[in-house]
Write a protein that holds these residues in place. Structure first.
Motif, short mmCIF file in Angstrom:
data_model
loop_
_atom_site.label_atom_id
_atom_site.label_comp_id
_atom_site.label_asym_id
_atom_site.label_seq_id
_atom_site.Cartn_x
_atom_site.Cartn_y
_atom_site.Cartn_z
N LYS A 1 1.36 72.71 50.53
CA LYS A 1 0.33 71.73 50.85
C LYS A 1 -0.48 71.51 49.58
O LYS A 1 -0.98 72.48 49.00
CB LYS A 1 -0.53 72.29 51.98
N SER B 1 -4.11 65.41 46.33
CA SER B 1 -3.97 64.54 45.17
C SER B 1 -5.25 64.58 44.34
O SER B 1 -6.35 64.63 44.88
CB SER B 1 -3.71 63.11 45.63
N ARG C 1 -5.00 61.37 49.12
CA ARG C 1 -3.83 61.78 49.90
C ARG C 1 -3.58 63.29 49.81
O ARG C 1 -4.05 63.96 48.90
CB ARG C 1 -2.58 61.05 49.42
N GLU C 2 -2.81 63.75 50.78
CA GLU C 2 -2.41 65.14 50.83
C GLU C 2 -0.90 65.18 51.05
O GLU C 2 -0.37 64.39 51.82
CB GLU C 2 -3.14 65.85 51.97
N PHE C 3 -0.24 66.09 50.37
CA PHE C 3 1.19 66.27 50.57
C PHE C 3 1.40 67.57 51.32
O PHE C 3 0.87 68.62 50.95
CB PHE C 3 1.95 66.33 49.23
N LEU D 1 4.79 69.60 52.81
CA LEU D 1 6.25 69.61 52.85
C LEU D 1 6.80 69.49 54.27
O LEU D 1 7.73 68.74 54.52
CB LEU D 1 6.81 70.85 52.16
N GLU E 1 7.70 66.13 55.85
CA GLU E 1 8.71 65.29 55.21
C GLU E 1 10.12 65.61 55.70
O GLU E 1 11.09 65.38 54.99
CB GLU E 1 8.64 65.45 53.69
N VAL F 1 12.97 66.20 49.13
CA VAL F 1 11.68 66.22 48.44
C VAL F 1 11.90 66.85 47.07
O VAL F 1 12.44 67.96 46.97
CB VAL F 1 10.62 67.03 49.22
N VAL G 1 11.50 61.89 48.45
CA VAL G 1 10.07 61.84 48.19
C VAL G 1 9.84 62.52 46.84
O VAL G 1 10.25 63.67 46.65
CB VAL G 1 9.28 62.57 49.31
N ILE H 1 7.28 64.05 44.18
CA ILE H 1 5.93 64.62 44.12
C ILE H 1 5.70 65.17 42.70
O ILE H 1 6.45 66.02 42.24
CB ILE H 1 5.76 65.75 45.16
N TYR I 1 -0.54 65.19 42.14
CA TYR I 1 -1.10 66.26 42.94
C TYR I 1 -1.53 67.42 42.06
O TYR I 1 -0.99 67.64 40.98
CB TYR I 1 -0.09 66.73 43.99
#
Length: 174
Positions: free
Chosen positions: A27, A30, A35-37, A39, A42, A47, A78, A80, A108
């Motif tokens: 987790k 950014s 935004r937040e990523f 995993l 997805e 990724v 995706v 990142i 991020y």
């Protein structure tokens, strides 16, 4: 009989521990927008986590620009991009990237390279009078399992977009 049951129980517990540890919780927030990523959100897509170097790095700029320009050709991936710098440092560095690209691909932040450490990316690389982690790309499959990693030997040694595309093509056949 008791020994067999105890041994089986022990093996089961060890297996569960390994399974839990294998499901790394990833987790990131950014540094270039809000935004937040995560995993686990997805699933169903590959990724690619791109670990960029700390500090000012012209290779990181070129690397991200190459990926930005070609990313739409890999619709099921995706991308990142991660830096361990402070939010202010990342914003200053990302100012060299096109604003439109940053809308599609935020940068991020990995505070103190915690995620890099957690994923076993080696550090010890000297760059701009600092010790940093090596540049790396880690690829997760559609189920969130790590399936490939590339760790560069220096700041110009990166997994090219074309190499990633070939790896995705190979893994998609399985």
């Amino acid at each position: 009989m008791k020994i067999k049951i105890s041994l089986l129980t022990l093996l089961l517990l060890i297996s569960l521990t390994v399974l839990v540890n294998a499901q790394t919780i990833i987790k990131l927030g950014s540094a270039t927008d809000n935004r937040e990523f995560v995993l686990s959100k997805e699933k169903g897509k590959f990724v690619a986590l791109h670990f960029l170097l700390k500090t000012e790095c012209p290779y990181c700029i070129r690397h991200t620009q190459e990926y930005f320009s070609k990313a739409k050709t890999l619709k099921n991936v995706v991308q990142i991009f991660i830096k361990p710098d402070t939010e202010l440092e990342i914003r200053a560095w990302s100012g060299k990237l096109a604003a439109e690209d940053l809308k599609n691909f935020p940068i991020y932040r990995d505070p103190d390279a915690q995620l890099a450490n957690q994923l076993g990316i080696p550090d010890g690389y000297k760059f701009h009078n600092q010790i940093v982690h090596y540049p790396a790309t880690i690829l997760f499959d559609r189920k969130g399992k790590e399936v490939y990693r590339y760790v560069g030997k220096n700041n110009s040694d990166r997994l090219s977009f074309d190499q990633l595309a070939l790896k995705i093509q190979e893994l998609s056949k399985k």
